[in-house]
Scaffold this motif. Structure first.
Motif, PDB file in Angstrom:
ATOM      1  N   ALA A 231       6.931   4.841   1.319  1.00  0.00           N
ATOM      2  CA  ALA A 231       5.928   6.009   1.842  1.00  0.00           C
ATOM      3  C   ALA A 231       5.985   5.546   3.115  1.00  0.00           C
ATOM      4  CB  ALA A 231       5.002   5.811   1.141  1.00  0.00           C
ATOM      5  N   TYR A 232       6.954   3.918   3.751  1.00  0.00           N
ATOM      6  CA  TYR A 232       6.351   4.080   4.968  1.00  0.00           C
ATOM      7  C   TYR A 232       8.463   3.388   5.627  1.00  0.00           C
ATOM      8  CZ  TYR A 232       2.131   3.080   3.649  1.00  0.00           C
ATOM      9  OH  TYR A 232       0.626   3.595   3.618  1.00  0.00           O
TER      10      TYR A 232
ATOM     11  N   HIS B 291      -2.079   3.290  -6.603  1.00  0.00           N
ATOM     12  CA  HIS B 291      -1.012   3.568  -7.667  1.00  0.00           C
ATOM     13  C   HIS B 291      -1.894   3.170  -9.572  1.00  0.00           C
ATOM     14  CE1 HIS B 291       1.667   1.809  -4.579  1.00  0.00           C
ATOM     15  NE2 HIS B 291       1.771   2.756  -4.486  1.00  0.00           N
TER      16      HIS B 291
ATOM     17  N   GLY C 123       3.237  15.576  -1.704  1.00  0.00           N
ATOM     18  CA  GLY C 123       3.033  13.698  -1.040  1.00  0.00           C
ATOM     19  C   GLY C 123       3.803  13.048  -1.784  1.00  0.00           C
ATOM     20  N   GLY C 124       3.501  11.913  -1.840  1.00  0.00           N
ATOM     21  CA  GLY C 124       4.017  10.517  -2.171  1.00  0.00           C
ATOM     22  C   GLY C 124       2.848  10.199  -3.185  1.00  0.00           C
ATOM     23  N   SER C 125       2.032  11.069  -3.767  1.00  0.00           N
ATOM     24  CA  SER C 125       1.112  11.144  -4.461  1.00  0.00           C
ATOM     25  C   SER C 125       1.771  11.313  -5.275  1.00  0.00           C
ATOM     26  CB  SER C 125      -0.682  11.382  -3.417  1.00  0.00           C
ATOM     27  OG  SER C 125      -0.955  10.202  -3.704  1.00  0.00           O
TER      28      SER C 125
ATOM     29  N   LEU D 118       4.581   9.934  -7.550  1.00  0.00           N
ATOM     30  CA  LEU D 118       3.664   8.521  -8.093  1.00  0.00           C
ATOM     31  C   LEU D 118       3.286   9.222  -9.456  1.00  0.00           C
ATOM     32  CD1 LEU D 118       2.285   6.775  -5.383  1.00  0.00           C
ATOM     33  CD2 LEU D 118       4.906   6.453  -6.678  1.00  0.00           C
TER      34      LEU D 118
ATOM     35  N   TRP E 215      -1.432  -0.786  -3.615  1.00  0.00           N
ATOM     36  CA  TRP E 215      -2.225   0.264  -3.224  1.00  0.00           C
ATOM     37  C   TRP E 215      -3.733   0.850  -4.641  1.00  0.00           C
ATOM     38  CZ3 TRP E 215      -0.587   5.590  -3.510  1.00  0.00           C
ATOM     39  CH2 TRP E 215      -1.609   6.577  -3.062  1.00  0.00           C
TER      40      TRP E 215
ATOM     41  N   HIS F 164       7.095  -2.029  -3.658  1.00  0.00           N
ATOM     42  CA  HIS F 164       6.827  -1.179  -2.906  1.00  0.00           C
ATOM     43  C   HIS F 164       8.699  -1.153  -2.032  1.00  0.00           C
ATOM     44  CE1 HIS F 164       2.631  -1.344  -2.605  1.00  0.00           C
ATOM     45  NE2 HIS F 164       2.719  -1.826  -3.784  1.00  0.00           N
TER      46      HIS F 164
ATOM     47  N   ASN G 268       1.848  -1.934   1.169  1.00  0.00           N
ATOM     48  CA  ASN G 268       0.763  -2.159   1.333  1.00  0.00           C
ATOM     49  C   ASN G 268      -0.192  -2.308   0.011  1.00  0.00           C
ATOM     50  OD1 ASN G 268      -2.329  -0.551   1.478  1.00  0.00           O
ATOM     51  ND2 ASN G 268      -1.507   1.470   1.383  1.00  0.00           N
TER      52      ASN G 268
ATOM     53  N   SER H 100       7.333  10.184   0.189  1.00  0.00           N
ATOM     54  CA  SER H 100       6.019  10.072   0.850  1.00  0.00           C
ATOM     55  C   SER H 100       7.157  10.573   2.827  1.00  0.00           C
ATOM     56  CB  SER H 100       5.010   9.265   1.088  1.00  0.00           C
ATOM     57  OG  SER H 100       4.162  10.136   1.924  1.00  0.00           O
TER      58      SER H 100
ATOM     59  N   ASP I 243       8.183   3.023  -4.310  1.00  0.00           N
ATOM     60  CA  ASP I 243       7.303   4.098  -4.035  1.00  0.00           C
ATOM     61  C   ASP I 243       8.198   3.758  -2.413  1.00  0.00           C
ATOM     62  OD1 ASP I 243       5.715   4.913  -2.736  1.00  0.00           O
ATOM     63  OD2 ASP I 243       3.718   4.206  -3.413  1.00  0.00           O
TER      64      ASP I 243
ATOM     65  N   ARG J  32       1.123  17.578   2.629  1.00  0.00           N
ATOM     66  CA  ARG J  32       1.915  16.979   1.036  1.00  0.00           C
ATOM     67  C   ARG J  32       2.988  17.802   1.863  1.00  0.00           C
ATOM     68  NH1 ARG J  32      -0.622  13.952   1.941  1.00  0.00           N
ATOM     69  NH2 ARG J  32      -0.640  13.477  -1.005  1.00  0.00           N
TER      70      ARG J  32
ATOM     71  N   SER K  47       4.735  11.384   4.814  1.00  0.00           N
ATOM     72  CA  SER K  47       3.771  11.685   5.557  1.00  0.00           C
ATOM     73  C   SER K  47       4.031  10.522   6.631  1.00  0.00           C
ATOM     74  CB  SER K  47       2.254  11.208   4.534  1.00  0.00           C
ATOM     75  OG  SER K  47       1.855  12.332   3.356  1.00  0.00           O
ATOM     76  N   LYS K  48       3.808   9.269   6.672  1.00  0.00           N
ATOM     77  CA  LYS K  48       4.759   8.565   7.635  1.00  0.00           C
ATOM     78  C   LYS K  48       5.065   8.498   8.093  1.00  0.00           C
ATOM     79  CE  LYS K  48       0.930   6.571   5.186  1.00  0.00           C
ATOM     80  NZ  LYS K  48      -0.052   7.230   3.696  1.00  0.00           N
TER      81      LYS K  48
HETATM   82  C1  LIG Z   1       2.058   2.680  -0.818  1.00  0.00           C
HETATM   83  C2  LIG Z   1       1.836   4.400  -0.788  1.00  0.00           C
HETATM   84  N1  LIG Z   1       2.205   4.996  -1.222  1.00  0.00           N
HETATM   85  C3  LIG Z   1       2.255   6.273  -1.234  1.00  0.00           C
HETATM   86  C4  LIG Z   1       0.755   6.877  -0.494  1.00  0.00           C
HETATM   87  C5  LIG Z   1       1.140   8.506  -0.240  1.00  0.00           C
HETATM   88  O1  LIG Z   1       1.442   9.375   0.323  1.00  0.00           O
HETATM   89  P1  LIG Z   1       0.797  10.534   0.606  1.00  0.00           P
HETATM   90  O2  LIG Z   1       0.302  10.903  -0.853  1.00  0.00           O
HETATM   91  O3  LIG Z   1      -0.217  10.966   1.659  1.00  0.00           O
HETATM   92  O4  LIG Z   1       1.881  10.766   1.232  1.00  0.00           O
HETATM   93  C6  LIG Z   1       0.292   5.998   0.811  1.00  0.00           C
HETATM   94  C7  LIG Z   1      -0.776   6.626   0.733  1.00  0.00           C
HETATM   95  O5  LIG Z   1      -1.293   5.657   1.811  1.00  0.00           O
HETATM   96  C8  LIG Z   1       0.946   4.581   0.300  1.00  0.00           C
HETATM   97  O6  LIG Z   1       0.007   3.819   1.216  1.00  0.00           O
END
Ligand SMILES: Cc1ncc(COP(=O)(O)O)c(C=O)c1O
Length: 390
Positions: free
Chosen positions: A209-210, A129, A99-101, A104, A126, A174, A179, A239, A207, A250, A241-242
């Protein structure tokens, strides 16, 4: 040992999901959770993802480890999607992450290894972070980013704060669809940010993520492409994810951009070593799905089409929201010009709780709303209830 531990607060957003689930009212509205929702309130699996999964099910002949770096074809295709021509012109190294998490966290770990001690995070951000960076051991410093009452980016104050950063610090940005505020930076503003960070010797960590949820796939990466083209080094946390709807798979990646291939290779070697002592190797499935979609023109077209429909739905809801709220809050005209799933409403905690108890409208006490949680047919009525608070 465990008895001596202190209880940790529940994650506020996850707790809100629980409250929403328990609410028996039929007309309840969930503007809390940060996943895309369609008109029926579902978080769908993209058609292209399903198609790619069918291909993988038939063709996959091993479940052996995929290695520390992850799926290199996924990384190459994802970097093309993210970096575009700017990405092709710079030296870069990618490592697939959970994932993006995960991206990071690895970014923070790498920055610490490289001698950084401090990261600058715009406020608000977010919440995870600061959590991730502090857990890695970085000092989290904040810069002003957004004024909720006036719905404006505090750009001069942001630059002033970043101008006070020390060489070797890191600054989080971002990539798009901020976010929680949805507030975009113009390309001119991105250029000023890049110049400020370069002048101060500060490492940008972007970051993303979108991608695709704001203005479009290329438009949402335009700011970061400008940054990587104009600074000697940067980190980009992506990420999937979205953008691919792969939340639970992940799927993400960290990319290091460097002035020369040797430095990028060093970043990769350290990212892999850091992964080894953390989660070791990333999960395969989501990356294999993205690799399959991006390697097939028809699947890529279908994925893009579906993403465009999602973005159009969010844009329509933004127009409805601005129309319903600008009478009570003239500043909320800005909601229409903001991008992505989130906006931050200037509500007090008491007002948020009133919406919850009187109207079954759920959002976190910060006032952050996930616009995709609305159904078009109910948007006007929901906005009327929010507007009636003032
Ligand atoms: C700004 C931002 N960065 C990173 C993420 C990480 O997403 P994930 O770990 O689910 O890929 C999110 C998820 O909500 C987010 O809002």
């Amino acid at each position: 040992m465990f008895n001596a531990l202190s209880r940790q607060p529940d994650d506020a957003l996850l707790a809100l999901i629980g409250l929403y689930k328990q609410d028996p009212r039929a007309d309840k509205v969930d503007l809390g959770v940060g996943v895309y929702r369609d008109e029926e309130g579902r978080t769908p699996v993209f058609r292209a993802v399903k198609a790619a999964e069918r291909i993988l099910l038939d063709g996959q002949d091993s479940k052996a480890y995929i290695g520390l770096e992850g799926d290199t074809v996924y990384l190459d295709r994802l970097w093309t999607l993210v970096g575009g021509e700017a990405g092709a012109r710079v030296a870069s190294a990618g490592v697939q992450t959970p994932g993006g998490s995960g991206a990071l966290r690895l970014a923070a770990d790498l920055a610490l290894r490289g001698g950084a001690t401090r990261i600058w995070v715009g406020m608000p951000s977010w919440p995870n972070h600061a959590g991730i960076f502090a857990a890695a051991g970085l000092e989290v410093a904040t810069y002003p980013f957004f004024d909720t009452a006036t719905q404006t980016v505090l750009f001069d104050r942001m630059i002033e704060a970043l101008d006070g950063a020390e060489p070797g610090d890191v600054a989080l940005l971002h990539g798009s669809c901020h976010n929680p505020t949805g507030a975009p930076l113009s390309l001119d503003q991105w250029a000023t940010v890049a110049a400020t960070l370069e002048k101060r010797g500060v490492l940008p960590l972007i970051d993303l993520a979108y991608q695709g949820f704001g203005r479009g796939l290329d438009e949402d990466a335009a700011g970061l492409r400008h940054v990587i083209a104009s600074v000697p080094e940067a980190l980009v946390a992506v990420s999937s994810s979205k953008s691919f709807g792969l939340y639970r798979e992940r799927t993400g990646a960290i990319f290091a951009v460097a002035a020369a291939a040797g430095a990028a290779d060093l970043a990769r070697s350290n990212l892999m070593a850091l992964a080894r002592t953390s989660y070791s190797m990333p999960p395969d499935h989501g990356a294999a799905v993205v690799r399959t979609i991006l390697g097939d023109a028809a699947l890529t077209r279908d994925w893009t089409d579906e993403l465009n429909v999602m973005r159009a739905r969010i844009e329509g809801l933004r127009r409805a929201m601005a129309a319903g709220l600008r009478g009570a809050w003239p500043a909320l005209d800005a909601v229409e010009r903001q991008e992505g799933m989130f906006s931050l409403l200037p509500l007090t905690e008491a007002e948020v709780l009133r919406l919850r108890s009187e109207h079954a409208i759920y959002m976190p006490t910060s006032g952050r709303v996930n616009i995709a949680g609305l159904k078009t047919a109910e948007a006007e009525a929901v906005m009327a209830k929010i507007a009636a608070l003032r």
